[in-house]
Design an enzyme around this catalytic site. Structure first.
Site, short mmCIF file in Angstrom:
data_model
loop_
_atom_site.label_atom_id
_atom_site.label_comp_id
_atom_site.label_asym_id
_atom_site.label_seq_id
_atom_site.Cartn_x
_atom_site.Cartn_y
_atom_site.Cartn_z
N ASP A 187 37.53 8.32 61.58
CA ASP A 187 38.11 7.62 62.72
C ASP A 187 39.48 7.03 62.38
OD1 ASP A 187 38.17 6.70 65.31
OD2 ASP A 187 36.94 4.93 64.92
N ASN A 200 33.71 12.55 73.29
CA ASN A 200 35.14 12.87 73.14
C ASN A 200 35.64 13.88 74.18
OD1 ASN A 200 35.06 12.60 69.51
ND2 ASN A 200 35.72 11.08 71.00
C1 IPE Z 1 33.66 8.76 66.83
O1 IPE Z 1 34.93 8.22 66.99
C2 IPE Z 1 33.69 10.24 66.93
C3 IPE Z 1 34.41 10.92 65.85
C4 IPE Z 1 34.93 10.39 64.80
C5 IPE Z 1 34.50 12.35 66.00
P1 IPE Z 1 35.43 7.65 68.40
O2 IPE Z 1 36.81 7.17 68.18
O3 IPE Z 1 35.22 8.67 69.44
O4 IPE Z 1 34.40 6.46 68.62
P2 IPE Z 1 34.52 5.16 69.53
O5 IPE Z 1 34.82 5.63 70.92
O6 IPE Z 1 35.63 4.32 68.98
O7 IPE Z 1 33.21 4.48 69.40
C1 IPE Z 2 39.15 10.23 65.17
O1 IPE Z 2 40.31 9.51 65.47
C2 IPE Z 2 39.19 11.65 65.67
C3 IPE Z 2 38.32 11.92 66.82
C4 IPE Z 2 37.53 11.07 67.37
C5 IPE Z 2 38.37 13.25 67.37
P1 IPE Z 2 40.58 8.88 66.90
O2 IPE Z 2 41.26 9.89 67.74
O3 IPE Z 2 39.32 8.33 67.46
O4 IPE Z 2 41.58 7.72 66.52
P2 IPE Z 2 41.62 6.25 67.13
O5 IPE Z 2 40.24 5.69 66.97
O6 IPE Z 2 42.02 6.37 68.56
O7 IPE Z 2 42.60 5.54 66.29
MG MG Z 3 38.43 6.52 67.33
#
Ligand code: IPE
Ligand code: IPE
Ligand code: MG
Length: 246
Positions: A21, A69
């Site tokens: 993340d 997502n």
């Molecule tokens: C969790 O991250 C999913 C992945 C890392 C693929 P998100 O960024 O989607 O999670 P939330 O929405 O902050 O809980």
């Molecule tokens: C994790 O990084 C990747 C996916 C969830 C696909 P994020 O895209 O969630 O990054 P933040 O949480 O917005 O920083």
């Molecule tokens: Mg995230």
């Protein structure tokens, strides 16, 4: 330096799972677009996969895309899927060189055709590799996974293939996407968030949880070593008392 000298090799976690993340925030902090964050995230994937292979970790599971997502802006979703295809094409050599078997969990049928086919191709090519299993969680949601198990089991009960009395933890394990994987020992989440976000809810029942503020694109081998060291200093009691363990 050999990574294996940096940890207690006799106490390695057998299965590490990572919630990768912070790609978006990493980019934002630098005034860049979110997709640049995702691109740089793929470097951390390679770093982590190579480090686990070098250490001798048997199973690594990476949360790459959740069922939730899909609700992100269309362009971001498209870019993530394109990056997946690109990375699979690029990394097949790393997988073969390190004898890594690629598998995937999640609602794979929902992936774009190209991504689905590339995934199947790499899975087929690497299926005999035995040094490590790398599992990508793609279009993965733990609740959906559990709902599917309940559906499959109820059909089997209805058709007298199994009795409802025979349903136990092992039968449930055998119906999860993760049926070929052991329980998670160490769950790492980057970016400072301390939540599970619908990842492996059943499988982390006794996992050690490790949270770090590092954004995923900045995650390096040294951070993995840090997480493993932290894990190795914990006492896993599985409900017993400390005295019972010695
Ligand atoms: C969790 O991250 C999913 C992945 C890392 C693929 P998100 O960024 O989607 O999670 P939330 O929405 O902050 O809980
Ligand atoms: C994790 O990084 C990747 C996916 C969830 C696909 P994020 O895209 O969630 O990054 P933040 O949480 O917005 O920083
Ligand atoms: Mg995230």
């Amino acid at each position: 330096m050999n990574l294996r000298d940096l940890v207690d090799i006799t106490k390695l976690p057998n299965h590490i799972a990572v919630i990768m993340d912070g790609n978006g925030r990493w980019a934002k902090q630098k005034g860049l677009m979110r997709v640049i964050g995702h691109e740089n995230g793929t470097k951390a994937v390679r770093e982590t996969v190579e480090a686990c292979a070098e250490l001798g970790v048997k199973h690594l599971t990476l949360y790459a895309f959740s069922t939730e997502n899909w609700n992100r802006p269309k362009l971001e979703v498209q870019t993530l899927m394109k990056l997946l295809v690109k990375s699979l094409k690029k990394e097949i050599k790393t997988l073969q060189d390190n004898k890594i078997k690629l598998t995937a969990i999640g609602s794979l049928k929902d992936l774009p055709k190209k991504a689905f086919e590339e995934l199947k191709y790499v899975q087929e090519k690497t299926k005999d590799n035995e040094h490590m299993t790398l599992t990508l969680a793609l279009s993965y949601g733990s609740r959906e996974e559990i709902v599917n198990v309940v559906k499959e089991l109820s059909v089997k009960v209805k058709n007298n293939i199994i009795s409802s009395e025979s349903i136990d933890e092992s039968i449930i394990n055998k119906h999860l996407y993760t049926q070929n994987l052991p329980d998670v020992d160490l769950l790492i989440r980057t970016s400072g968030e301390q939540r599970i976000s619908n990842f492996l809810l059943w499988q982390i029942a006794y996992a050690e949880l490790y949270f770090t503020d590092i954004f995923w694109p900045d995650f390096k081998k040294e951070h993995l070593i840090e997480a493993i060291k932290n894990y190795q200093n914990r006492e896993r009691r599985f409900g017993k008392t400390s005295e019972q363990l010695t």
